[in-house]
Design an enzyme around this catalytic site. Structure first.
Site, mmCIF file in Angstrom:
data_model
loop_
_atom_site.group_PDB
_atom_site.id
_atom_site.type_symbol
_atom_site.label_atom_id
_atom_site.label_comp_id
_atom_site.label_asym_id
_atom_site.label_seq_id
_atom_site.Cartn_x
_atom_site.Cartn_y
_atom_site.Cartn_z
ATOM 1 N N THR A 157 -7.683 -5.656 -6.003
ATOM 2 C CA THR A 157 -7.843 -6.427 -4.764
ATOM 3 C C THR A 157 -8.394 -5.589 -3.613
ATOM 4 O O THR A 157 -8.392 -4.357 -3.648
ATOM 5 C CB THR A 157 -6.493 -7.023 -4.315
ATOM 6 N N ASP A 158 -8.806 -6.320 -2.574
ATOM 7 C CA ASP A 158 -9.194 -5.662 -1.332
ATOM 8 C C ASP A 158 -7.937 -5.503 -0.467
ATOM 9 O O ASP A 158 -6.827 -5.805 -0.915
ATOM 10 C CB ASP A 158 -10.295 -6.453 -0.619
ATOM 11 N N ALA A 159 -8.096 -5.080 0.757
ATOM 12 C CA ALA A 159 -6.954 -4.832 1.643
ATOM 13 C C ALA A 159 -6.151 -6.094 1.942
ATOM 14 O O ALA A 159 -4.975 -6.014 2.277
ATOM 15 C CB ALA A 159 -7.432 -4.196 2.948
#
Length: 137
Positions: A20-22
């Site tokens: 995932t991203d942030a």
């Protein structure tokens, strides 16, 4: 290329933080990694694997792909990734792939795989072991 009617191969996997991203949303390129895993596991269930093909002088590479992202997957989601061979030519194979979360379709892709000889990295016909197995599935 000739059309094939094969069953979907299905791979279940969980979304981890590394996917995932942030914000906890699956980074777009990771859907392609999930699809690659499904194709690799499809190959294993046919009794072959990438290393065996490499040892025999055959390499499978993505030649072309078209992908549509419909909805995001998120951290800790359980996903089902499908892989179905829709066409097979002398040295190319087309997969229709989907990523699902329960009943929600998240992503679809058409992935064209080319068969190359490892020495010259030029197109080559499918090895007999793979051609026979795909016709039997």
């Amino acid at each position: 290329m000739s059309a094939l009617a094969t069953d979907d191969y299905r791979l279940t996997l969980r979304v981890y933080m590394e996917d995932t991203d942030a914000g906890g949303i699956v980074y777009y390129v990771n859907y392609l990694k999930f699809m690659e895993r499904a194709r690799s596991e499809w190959l294993r269930q046919l009794g072959l694997d990438q290393q065996t093909l490499l040892d025999e002088g055959t390499q499978l590479v993505v030649y072309r792909l078209a992908c549509h992202y419909a909805k995001p997957a998120c951290l800790d989601d359980m996903l089902e990734v499908t892989a179905q061979v829709s066409e097979m030519g002398r040295c190319r194979m087309t997969f229709e792939q989907q990523v699902w979360r329960n009943e929600e379709l998240l992503c679809t892709a058409t992935v064209e795989i080319a068969c190359l000889g490892t020495e010259r990295l030029r197109p080559k016909a499918w090895p007999a072991s793979l051609k026979i197995l795909t016709q039997a599935s």
